[in-house]
Design a protein around this motif. Structure first.
Motif, PDB file in Angstrom:
ATOM      1  N   SER A 129       0.803  -0.939   0.045  1.00  0.00           N
ATOM      2  CA  SER A 129      -0.178   0.888   0.097  1.00  0.00           C
ATOM      3  C   SER A 129       1.022   1.111   0.002  1.00  0.00           C
ATOM      4  O   SER A 129       0.670   2.288  -0.569  1.00  0.00           O
ATOM      5  N   THR A 151      -1.837  -5.708  -4.439  1.00  0.00           N
ATOM      6  CA  THR A 151      -2.275  -4.090  -3.034  1.00  0.00           C
ATOM      7  C   THR A 151      -3.543  -5.319  -2.269  1.00  0.00           C
ATOM      8  O   THR A 151      -3.405  -6.691  -1.685  1.00  0.00           O
ATOM      9  N   LYS A 152      -3.174  -4.140  -0.701  1.00  0.00           N
ATOM     10  CA  LYS A 152      -2.671  -4.540   0.615  1.00  0.00           C
ATOM     11  C   LYS A 152      -4.103  -4.079   1.155  1.00  0.00           C
ATOM     12  O   LYS A 152      -5.094  -3.348   0.617  1.00  0.00           O
ATOM     13  N   CYS A 153      -4.590  -5.027   1.445  1.00  0.00           N
ATOM     14  CA  CYS A 153      -6.473  -5.032   2.025  1.00  0.00           C
ATOM     15  C   CYS A 153      -6.738  -6.519   2.520  1.00  0.00           C
ATOM     16  O   CYS A 153      -6.034  -7.083   3.247  1.00  0.00           O
ATOM     17  N   PHE A 163      -3.342  -0.636  -6.400  1.00  0.00           N
ATOM     18  CA  PHE A 163      -2.600   0.067  -5.512  1.00  0.00           C
ATOM     19  C   PHE A 163      -1.315   0.960  -6.533  1.00  0.00           C
ATOM     20  O   PHE A 163      -1.234   0.742  -7.646  1.00  0.00           O
TER      21      PHE A 163
END
Length: 231
Positions: A129, A151-153, A163
């Protein structure tokens, strides 16, 4: 550019997508995923065997380009489970999408190579992120063959969200990487405009689906054609 389509499961959909000319195909072995490979008939789709097709279709398959490499996606799974699936599903790659540490990865490789899967490659997914997240890759440098920056999620992958790819300017490692995270049909120009000396490919998934684990074949075909003709 390597093009990987992840989250496959249904045999007929697998057969259709692999004829498009992609390079890698991903199969999720994480039980909490809606794309989890859990059904017996999935094995028939993952392991290429078209001998049961009608004659004309079988001939078309034989004339097609080399079939995509098989990638098994795992999330903090036990090494023995990973080894079993590499063997049973004839996987070419292991993609680790959890918090696996370097020691685990090195032990896994020693177990697989050379006796079980001498040519297997290992991909480590890194959730991103901000630029600080890229530092995590240093832990695995030299232990894996590829990184996949996603993508960090709250979930594990398939977020459908981008991202900021510019944070990858902070990556100065030697391991090649793939871009992932919300890549969709409208991202061709964005991909072509991205440059990094270790960037080798992309990973697509949820934004090309009509349902979890069911890919829109025509959308992928158009996307791949647009990328290939513009490279």
């Amino acid at each position: 550019m390597i093009i990987k389509v992840c989250g496959m499961r249904e045999p007929e959909n697998i057969r259709a997508v692999e004829q498009i000319g992609i390079d890698w195909m991903g199969f999720v072995f994480w039980p909490e995923s809606p794309r989890f490979v859990q059904m017996i008939h999935s094995r028939a789709g993952i392991i290429p065997d078209y001998s049961s097709l009608p004659g004309e279709q079988f001939e078309n398959v034989k004339r097609a380009p080399e079939l995509p490499k098989r990638v098994g996606v795992f999330v903090d799974d036990m090494p023995q489970n990973i080894v079993t699936r590499v063997y049973n599903f004839k996987l070419d790659f292991v993609q680790l999408h959890g918090s696996e540490n370097r020691a685990m990865i090195e032990n896994l490789r020693r177990t697989l190579v050379p006796d079980i899967a001498p040519d297997v490659k290992i991909i480590k997914a890194i959730s991103v992120s901000q630029a600080a997240d890229i530092v995590k890759a240093h832990e695995y440098e030299g232990a894996v063959d590829y990184f996949l920056f996603d993508t960090k999620c709250p979930t594990v992958g398939a977020s459908g969200k981008h991202f900021d790819w510019s944070v990858l300017d902070a990556y100065d490692g030697d391991t090649p990487f793939l871009l992932s995270g919300g890549i969709g049909p409208d991202d061709v120009e964005r991909i072509l405009a991205f440059h990094h000396p270790k960037f080798v490919g992309i990973d697509i998934n949820s934004r090309f689906e009509t349902a979890p684990a069911v890919k829109d074949v025509e959308a992928i075909r158009d996307f791949v054609q647009a990328l290939r003709t513009s490279e």
